[in-house]
Design an enzyme around this catalytic site. Structure first.
Site, PDB file in Angstrom:
ATOM      1  N   LYS A   1      28.282   8.129   3.453  1.00 55.14           N
ATOM      2  CA  LYS A   1      26.933   8.525   3.043  1.00 55.14           C
ATOM      3  C   LYS A   1      26.708   7.987   1.641  1.00 55.14           C
ATOM      4  CE  LYS A   1      23.496  10.941   4.775  1.00 55.14           C
ATOM      5  NZ  LYS A   1      23.218  11.262   6.195  1.00 55.14           N
TER       6      LYS A   1
ATOM      7  N   ASP B   1      17.913   8.286   5.536  1.00 56.15           N
ATOM      8  CA  ASP B   1      18.097   9.746   5.502  1.00 56.15           C
ATOM      9  C   ASP B   1      16.884  10.266   4.720  1.00 56.15           C
ATOM     10  OD1 ASP B   1      20.322  11.908   6.153  1.00 56.15           O
ATOM     11  OD2 ASP B   1      19.598  12.423   4.166  1.00 56.15           O
TER      12      ASP B   1
HETATM   13  P1  NDP Z   1      12.494  12.792   5.564  1.00 58.83           P
HETATM   14  O1  NDP Z   1      12.569  12.376   4.162  1.00 58.83           O
HETATM   15  O2  NDP Z   1      11.776  11.954   6.545  1.00 58.83           O
HETATM   16  O3  NDP Z   1      11.867  14.260   5.668  1.00 58.83           O
HETATM   17  C1  NDP Z   1      12.439  15.344   5.009  1.00 58.83           C
HETATM   18  C2  NDP Z   1      11.540  16.552   5.194  1.00 58.83           C
HETATM   19  O4  NDP Z   1      12.196  17.712   4.685  1.00 58.83           O
HETATM   20  C3  NDP Z   1      10.227  16.435   4.422  1.00 58.83           C
HETATM   21  O5  NDP Z   1       9.240  17.152   5.098  1.00 58.83           O
HETATM   22  C4  NDP Z   1      10.588  17.076   3.087  1.00 58.83           C
HETATM   23  O6  NDP Z   1       9.466  17.603   2.417  1.00 58.83           O
HETATM   24  C5  NDP Z   1      11.510  18.188   3.526  1.00 58.83           C
HETATM   25  N1  NDP Z   1      12.510  18.455   2.492  1.00 58.83           N
HETATM   26  C6  NDP Z   1      13.417  17.592   2.003  1.00 58.83           C
HETATM   27  N2  NDP Z   1      14.153  18.167   1.043  1.00 58.83           N
HETATM   28  C7  NDP Z   1      13.697  19.414   0.930  1.00 58.83           C
HETATM   29  C8  NDP Z   1      14.040  20.494   0.114  1.00 58.83           C
HETATM   30  N3  NDP Z   1      15.020  20.406  -0.794  1.00 58.83           N
HETATM   31  N4  NDP Z   1      13.377  21.657   0.301  1.00 58.83           N
HETATM   32  C9  NDP Z   1      12.371  21.753   1.209  1.00 58.83           C
HETATM   33  N5  NDP Z   1      11.982  20.750   2.006  1.00 58.83           N
HETATM   34  C10 NDP Z   1      12.636  19.601   1.874  1.00 58.83           C
HETATM   35  O7  NDP Z   1      14.009  13.030   6.029  1.00 58.83           O
HETATM   36  P2  NDP Z   1      14.604  13.118   7.500  1.00 58.83           P
HETATM   37  O8  NDP Z   1      13.621  13.733   8.427  1.00 58.83           O
HETATM   38  O9  NDP Z   1      15.196  11.825   7.820  1.00 58.83           O
HETATM   39  O10 NDP Z   1      15.826  14.130   7.271  1.00 58.83           O
HETATM   40  C11 NDP Z   1      15.720  15.532   7.471  1.00 58.83           C
HETATM   41  C12 NDP Z   1      17.092  16.112   7.698  1.00 58.83           C
HETATM   42  O11 NDP Z   1      17.665  15.506   8.880  1.00 58.83           O
HETATM   43  C13 NDP Z   1      18.128  15.867   6.589  1.00 58.83           C
HETATM   44  O12 NDP Z   1      19.005  16.973   6.537  1.00 58.83           O
HETATM   45  C14 NDP Z   1      18.882  14.641   7.087  1.00 58.83           C
HETATM   46  O13 NDP Z   1      20.181  14.560   6.520  1.00 58.83           O
HETATM   47  C15 NDP Z   1      18.944  14.952   8.572  1.00 58.83           C
HETATM   48  N6  NDP Z   1      19.182  13.826   9.466  1.00 58.83           N
HETATM   49  C16 NDP Z   1      18.416  12.701   9.427  1.00 58.83           C
HETATM   50  C17 NDP Z   1      18.651  11.672  10.315  1.00 58.83           C
HETATM   51  C18 NDP Z   1      17.801  10.445  10.360  1.00 58.83           C
HETATM   52  O14 NDP Z   1      18.061   9.603  11.225  1.00 58.83           O
HETATM   53  N7  NDP Z   1      16.801  10.281   9.515  1.00 58.83           N
HETATM   54  C19 NDP Z   1      19.744  11.741  11.279  1.00 58.83           C
HETATM   55  C20 NDP Z   1      20.448  12.998  11.296  1.00 58.83           C
HETATM   56  C21 NDP Z   1      20.168  13.984  10.403  1.00 58.83           C
HETATM   57  P3  NDP Z   1       8.528  16.669   1.486  1.00 58.83           P
HETATM   58  O15 NDP Z   1       7.680  15.888   2.458  1.00 58.83           O
HETATM   59  O16 NDP Z   1       7.761  17.624   0.675  1.00 58.83           O
HETATM   60  O17 NDP Z   1       9.441  15.800   0.692  1.00 58.83           O
HETATM   61  O1  2IT Z   2      22.716  12.127   8.982  1.00 55.53           O
HETATM   62  C1  2IT Z   2      22.642  11.135   9.754  1.00 55.53           C
HETATM   63  O2  2IT Z   2      23.281  11.087  10.797  1.00 55.53           O
HETATM   64  C2  2IT Z   2      21.736  10.057   9.384  1.00 55.53           C
HETATM   65  N1  2IT Z   2      21.046  10.151   8.374  1.00 55.53           N
HETATM   66  C3  2IT Z   2      21.687   8.812  10.212  1.00 55.53           C
HETATM   67  C4  2IT Z   2      22.787   7.870   9.808  1.00 55.53           C
HETATM   68  C5  2IT Z   2      22.770   6.522  10.469  1.00 55.53           C
HETATM   69  O3  2IT Z   2      23.656   5.742  10.103  1.00 55.53           O
HETATM   70  O4  2IT Z   2      21.929   6.242  11.323  1.00 55.53           O
END
Ligand code: NDP
Ligand code: 2IT
Length: 446
Positions: free
Chosen positions: A124, A164
């Site tokens: 990461k 992420d």
């Molecule tokens: P994005 O940046 O697309 O979206 C994040 C969302 O969560 C936004 O709505 C953001 O609000 C909100 N958010 C982020 N940090 C905080 C915080 N500290 N407090 C409150 N709200 C918060 O990220 P992703 O959707 O990609 O990721 C979301 C989660 O999923 C994370 O935990 C990530 O590690 C996990 N994840 C992501 C993957 C991926 O492929 N993208 C894969 C697997 C897991 P705002 O719009 O106000 O910033």
């Molecule tokens: O938390 C996760 O699994 C991700 N943000 C996706 C990682 C990836 O390599 O696609």
């Protein structure tokens, strides 16, 4: 191995890293019995080598903002473990990013990637740079400065970053472009790329869709139909929006979404029109959820609040960030009749919340199982890049469904308890651990 002793030792050696300690403790608690049944593991001190990252890069990233001011952020890449494949995991840009958070994420990623059955180790990276309010050119300059430091440490068979929080297709495009310029090669060193330069169909949707497929597998074990079930979602980013999109197409009702400002609630479920607006607002317009009631006055916005105590639901899918659902939130969900929790985010539930869900014997899937569809589809993108081919959306989606069903099967196999209850936490941790442990043992002390 005694979990409490290992944790105490890690806390002493790596103080002030609470998220890292939390993630390690959860996994070690699950695997303690299995570990102790294999004395060879102890002789090779497998546990220490599994918990401490292989290496960590930390660097300053300096860039120039639009007003001409020189700014500096920290950048990191945690290469946790490559026993079963090249290091693989996302990059997070958020003001809260620090080493504890990236170490917890890289540790979790190692087990998650193992569960997918694809050849990917765990990593990461990220920065405390906040993309919020930055211009497109500022984002580009930052991404270039970040990769100027990182590019020598990554590669298609070495370490493959992706998105992420705060990193989506735009940021991956800028980072990949600069990597390509420095390395003078066109390979699959990043995933989540644009479709015109090696990206995979369904990768943007994959984490949210995959979580819904995992949920369907869990519901099937109890003969429950998703139709008309009320689902509370947190977040409004990549994972949350594609989760909501898939749920709507399955006939479920999405009763909440949130961002870091607050939550929007629809007790009877968002209409398609309302959801489409939220999707546009958050994905393309850089908007905030507090703007939603201006367009749909019937929807209520709760500033500064998370969804869990605001609305009754059957199912919760936390999809924003770590530790966003605590013990009292879990109590409120259970009191409201919630019978399933499937985590889109990484470690969104605090340990207290997890205990409450498991004690209540509800269906509870930890992120490393339920959200593995994102990185699994990244693995499919790597496979396509290696072959210089691209598969149809149908083909990728079918593989994603199969992978999520396979992860579910392994959780059931390794997590079923004497009374028949499936402890998905133990199942995911033990199944993920066994493959990595086996590979580490075979490869000697490294
Ligand atoms: P994005 O940046 O697309 O979206 C994040 C969302 O969560 C936004 O709505 C953001 O609000 C909100 N958010 C982020 N940090 C905080 C915080 N500290 N407090 C409150 N709200 C918060 O990220 P992703 O959707 O990609 O990721 C979301 C989660 O999923 C994370 O935990 C990530 O590690 C996990 N994840 C992501 C993957 C991926 O492929 N993208 C894969 C697997 C897991 P705002 O719009 O106000 O910033
Ligand atoms: O938390 C996760 O699994 C991700 N943000 C996706 C990682 C990836 O390599 O696609």
């Amino acid at each position: 191995m005694k979990t409490s002793e290992v944790i105490a030792d890690l806390k002493r050696r790596f103080p002030n890293e609470p998220e890292y300690h939390q993630a390690v403790e959860e996994v070690l608690t699950s695997i303690e019995d299995v570990y102790n049944k294999h004395p060879r593991f102890e002789r090779y001190n497998l546990i220490e080598r599994l918990c401490i990252p292989d290496r960590i890069f930390a660097f300053r990233v300096s860039w120039v903002d639009d007003s001409g001011k020189v700014r500096s952020n920290m950048g990191y890449r945690v290469q946790h473990n490559n026993a079963i494949g090249p290091y693989k995991g996302g990059i997070r840009f958020h003001s809260s990013v620090n080493l504890s958070i990236l170490k917890f994420l890289a540790f979790e990623q190692t087990f998650k990637n193992s569960l997918t059955t694809l050849a990917m180790g765990g990593a990461k990276g990220g920065s405390d740079f906040s993309p919020r309010g930055k211009s497109d050119m500022e984002i580009m300059r930052f991404c270039q400065a970040f990769v100027a430091e990182l590019w020598r440490q990554i590669g298609a068979d070495t370490d493959v970053p992706a998105g992420d929080i705060g990193v989506g297709a735009r940021e991956v495009g800028y980072m990949y472009g600069f990597y390509k310029k420095m390395a003078r090669e066109f390979t699959g060193t990043f995933t989540g790329k644009g479709l015109s330069f090696g990206g995979s169909l369904i990768r943007p949707e994959a984490t949210g869709y995959g979580n819904c497929y995992f949920l369907l597998n869990m519901l099937a074990t109890r003969g429950i139909d998703i139709k008309d079930k009320k689902v509370a979602i947190s977040g409004a980013g990549n994972v949350a929006t594609y989760t909501a999109q898939k749920l709507l197409s399955l006939g479920a009702k999405v009763v909440s979404m949130s961002d870091s400002g607050g939550s929007v609630i629809a007790p009877d479920g968002f209409t398609r029109e309302q959801f489409d607006y939220i999707f546009e607002l958050k994905t393309y317009m850089g908007g905030r959820l507090h703007e939603v009631p201006e367009r749909f006055p019937e929807l209520k916005y709760y500033p500064g609040e998370r969804p869990w105590k605001l609305v009754k639901c059957d199912i919760a899918m936390p999809s924003a960030t770590q530790n966003e659902l605590d013990g009292s939130d879990a109590e409120a969900l259970l009191a409201g009749g919630c019978f399933a929790v499937s985590e889109g985010a990484n470690m969104p539930s605090t340990p207290e919340a997890v205990h409450r869900f498991i004690d209540a014997r509800i269906l509870y899937a930890p992120g490393k199982a339920a959200n593995a569809g994102g990185v699994a589809t990244s693995g499919l993108e790597m496979a396509q890049n290696s072959q210089k081919l691209s598969w149809s959306a149908q083909e990728v989606d079918n593989r994603l469904r199969e992978i999520m069903a396979g992860i579910h099967d392994r959780c059931v196999e390794f997590g079923r308890e004497d009374d028949g209850y499936v402890n998905y936490v133990n199942g995911a941790n033990i199944a993920g651990f066994m493959k990595v442990a086996d590979a580490m043992m075979a490869q000697g002390i490294l």
